[in-house]
Design a protein around this motif. Sequence first.
Motif, PDB file in Angstrom:
ATOM      1  N   CYS A  40       6.289   3.771  22.239  1.00  9.78           N
ATOM      2  CA  CYS A  40       6.895   3.513  23.541  1.00  9.78           C
ATOM      3  C   CYS A  40       5.780   3.273  24.561  1.00  9.78           C
ATOM      4  O   CYS A  40       4.918   4.137  24.749  1.00  9.78           O
ATOM      5  N   VAL A  41       5.807   2.130  25.195  1.00 12.66           N
ATOM      6  CA  VAL A  41       4.854   1.808  26.249  1.00 12.66           C
ATOM      7  C   VAL A  41       5.605   1.832  27.576  1.00 12.66           C
ATOM      8  O   VAL A  41       6.618   1.140  27.735  1.00 12.66           O
ATOM      9  N   SER A  42       5.115   2.627  28.515  1.00 13.69           N
ATOM     10  CA  SER A  42       5.772   2.735  29.815  1.00 13.69           C
ATOM     11  C   SER A  42       4.777   2.414  30.921  1.00 13.69           C
ATOM     12  O   SER A  42       3.569   2.641  30.792  1.00 13.69           O
ATOM     13  N   ILE A  43       5.316   1.888  32.014  1.00  7.67           N
ATOM     14  CA  ILE A  43       4.529   1.650  33.225  1.00  7.67           C
ATOM     15  C   ILE A  43       5.116   2.524  34.322  1.00  7.67           C
ATOM     16  O   ILE A  43       6.301   2.404  34.652  1.00  7.67           O
ATOM     17  N   HIS A  44       4.310   3.411  34.861  1.00  5.39           N
ATOM     18  CA  HIS A  44       4.749   4.378  35.864  1.00  5.39           C
ATOM     19  C   HIS A  44       4.664   3.791  37.270  1.00  5.39           C
ATOM     20  O   HIS A  44       4.018   2.774  37.508  1.00  5.39           O
ATOM     21  N   ASP A  45       5.336   4.478  38.201  1.00  9.80           N
ATOM     22  CA  ASP A  45       5.175   4.232  39.642  1.00  9.80           C
ATOM     23  C   ASP A  45       5.542   2.810  40.047  1.00  9.80           C
ATOM     24  O   ASP A  45       4.905   2.202  40.914  1.00  9.80           O
ATOM     25  N   VAL A  46       6.591   2.276  39.433  1.00 10.95           N
ATOM     26  CA  VAL A  46       7.013   0.908  39.738  1.00 10.95           C
ATOM     27  C   VAL A  46       7.743   0.883  41.076  1.00 10.95           C
ATOM     28  O   VAL A  46       8.733   1.599  41.269  1.00 10.95           O
ATOM     29  N   ALA A  47       7.246   0.076  41.996  1.00 10.61           N
ATOM     30  CA  ALA A  47       7.799  -0.015  43.353  1.00 10.61           C
ATOM     31  C   ALA A  47       7.290  -1.314  43.974  1.00 10.61           C
ATOM     32  O   ALA A  47       6.338  -1.923  43.463  1.00 10.61           O
ATOM     33  N   PRO A  48       7.889  -1.757  45.074  1.00 11.06           N
ATOM     34  CA  PRO A  48       7.372  -2.969  45.719  1.00 11.06           C
ATOM     35  C   PRO A  48       5.884  -2.891  46.043  1.00 11.06           C
ATOM     36  O   PRO A  48       5.142  -3.865  45.865  1.00 11.06           O
ATOM     37  N   LEU A 105       9.985   0.589  32.260  1.00  9.96           N
ATOM     38  CA  LEU A 105       9.436   0.588  33.613  1.00  9.96           C
ATOM     39  C   LEU A 105      10.009   1.774  34.366  1.00  9.96           C
ATOM     40  O   LEU A 105      11.233   1.904  34.497  1.00  9.96           O
ATOM     41  N   LEU A 106       9.140   2.638  34.861  1.00 10.25           N
ATOM     42  CA  LEU A 106       9.556   3.848  35.549  1.00 10.25           C
ATOM     43  C   LEU A 106       9.613   3.564  37.048  1.00 10.25           C
ATOM     44  O   LEU A 106       8.585   3.457  37.716  1.00 10.25           O
ATOM     45  N   VAL A 107      10.836   3.442  37.554  1.00  7.99           N
ATOM     46  CA  VAL A 107      11.093   2.909  38.887  1.00  7.99           C
ATOM     47  C   VAL A 107      11.275   4.037  39.891  1.00  7.99           C
ATOM     48  O   VAL A 107      12.005   5.004  39.641  1.00  7.99           O
ATOM     49  N   VAL A 108      10.631   3.903  41.056  1.00  4.85           N
ATOM     50  CA  VAL A 108      10.756   4.858  42.164  1.00  4.85           C
ATOM     51  C   VAL A 108      11.527   4.164  43.289  1.00  4.85           C
ATOM     52  O   VAL A 108      10.979   3.286  43.954  1.00  4.85           O
ATOM     53  N   ALA A 160      16.608  -8.333  31.873  1.00  6.57           N
ATOM     54  CA  ALA A 160      17.167  -9.411  31.048  1.00  6.57           C
ATOM     55  C   ALA A 160      16.253  -9.760  29.879  1.00  6.57           C
ATOM     56  O   ALA A 160      16.723 -10.223  28.832  1.00  6.57           O
ATOM     57  N   LEU A 161      14.951  -9.529  30.030  1.00 10.16           N
ATOM     58  CA  LEU A 161      13.997  -9.818  28.962  1.00 10.16           C
ATOM     59  C   LEU A 161      13.936  -8.709  27.908  1.00 10.16           C
ATOM     60  O   LEU A 161      13.223  -8.840  26.913  1.00 10.16           O
ATOM     61  N   GLY A 162      14.659  -7.609  28.142  1.00  5.18           N
ATOM     62  CA  GLY A 162      14.705  -6.543  27.149  1.00  5.18           C
ATOM     63  C   GLY A 162      13.997  -5.274  27.524  1.00  5.18           C
ATOM     64  O   GLY A 162      13.969  -4.315  26.738  1.00  5.18           O
ATOM     65  N   ASP A 163      13.407  -5.221  28.708  1.00  2.00           N
ATOM     66  CA  ASP A 163      12.780  -3.981  29.157  1.00  2.00           C
ATOM     67  C   ASP A 163      13.845  -2.973  29.589  1.00  2.00           C
ATOM     68  O   ASP A 163      14.987  -3.336  29.872  1.00  2.00           O
ATOM     69  N   GLU A 164      13.450  -1.720  29.648  1.00  2.00           N
ATOM     70  CA  GLU A 164      14.301  -0.657  30.172  1.00  2.00           C
ATOM     71  C   GLU A 164      13.808  -0.259  31.553  1.00  2.00           C
ATOM     72  O   GLU A 164      12.600  -0.207  31.799  1.00  2.00           O
ATOM     73  N   LEU A 165      14.741   0.026  32.441  1.00  2.00           N
ATOM     74  CA  LEU A 165      14.412   0.600  33.738  1.00  2.00           C
ATOM     75  C   LEU A 165      14.832   2.064  33.716  1.00  2.00           C
ATOM     76  O   LEU A 165      15.994   2.370  33.445  1.00  2.00           O
ATOM     77  N   ALA A 166      13.894   2.964  33.985  1.00  2.00           N
ATOM     78  CA  ALA A 166      14.183   4.395  34.024  1.00  2.00           C
ATOM     79  C   ALA A 166      13.854   4.924  35.415  1.00  2.00           C
ATOM     80  O   ALA A 166      13.054   4.340  36.156  1.00  2.00           O
ATOM     81  N   LEU A 167      14.476   6.035  35.772  1.00  2.00           N
ATOM     82  CA  LEU A 167      14.276   6.644  37.085  1.00  2.00           C
ATOM     83  C   LEU A 167      13.035   7.533  37.053  1.00  2.00           C
ATOM     84  O   LEU A 167      12.877   8.375  36.176  1.00  2.00           O
ATOM     85  N   HIS A 168      12.177   7.358  38.060  1.00  2.00           N
ATOM     86  CA  HIS A 168      10.899   8.080  38.114  1.00  2.00           C
ATOM     87  C   HIS A 168      10.800   8.816  39.449  1.00  2.00           C
ATOM     88  O   HIS A 168       9.938   8.536  40.289  1.00  2.00           O
TER      89      HIS A 168
END
Length: 262
Positions: free
Chosen positions: A11-19, A42-45, A67-75
């Motif tokens: 599992c590869v995740s990217i933290h702190d996703v925000a504008p 993608l760990l979304v704040v 739409a490309l298959g990534d997951e959005l999770a709450l961070h």
Amino acid sequence: MPSAEFQKHLCVSIHDVAPATWQLCQHLIEAVNAVANIPLTLLVVPAYHGDSRDMPWYDRELARRLALGDELALHGYLHLDQGPPPRGLRQRYARHVYTRGEGEFAALTELEAAQRLALGMQWFACRGWPLQGFVPPAWLLGDGGWRALRASGLLYTTTWRHFHFLQHAAPVEAPSLVYSSRNAWGRALSRQAVRWAALGQRNAPLARLSLHPRDALDARTVRHVQHLLATLLASRVPATKAAFARDWLDSLARPAVGGIAV
């Protein structure tokens, strides 16, 4: 335990996703895609550091990743620790030195944690996006946060050391492979530490590679990520965190024949 046939996952995740961090997050996505086009979590704040403005361009970018298959999770919701003052040196270090005051769920009461979770879940629901997972900022989750999370209806959470299923299953030990990017010597040491940690986990059912926006600022770290990713993908199936959770729970639920799940 799952069957002997259970494939090892990555599992590869990217933290702190925000504008505010999106440009650096995009750089990490591109670096991963240069190695392999794999699903990411993608760990979304939703209100990163208090900024809750709606930004249509950002919503479009996240919808495209979904739409490309990534997951959005709450961070978390704010990614800021606004709890009561820490007690003792250990808490002070964990909450205000190691995490730079961003461990939002470290010291919230159950009610406060439930309110933050509800705000985050509503943010997802308003956009029509699925939500199955929550990862606490800095992987810090106090007792109140745990109680609120177990009542949330979500599928999973992760701490630094474990992948936790929020309903009826034991956690999976999977220490996160994560880089330190505060200074040059720290980056060099962390690259070596990540390399050795990955070797130590080579037979584990799950490997977790956790990337942060600041990792994109150091070219050597990006190259190390890419090399490590290629090595891990040689023996592991890439999956979002939600997909791993479903695969693991499905494997546990299969009937056993001769003591082996099928």
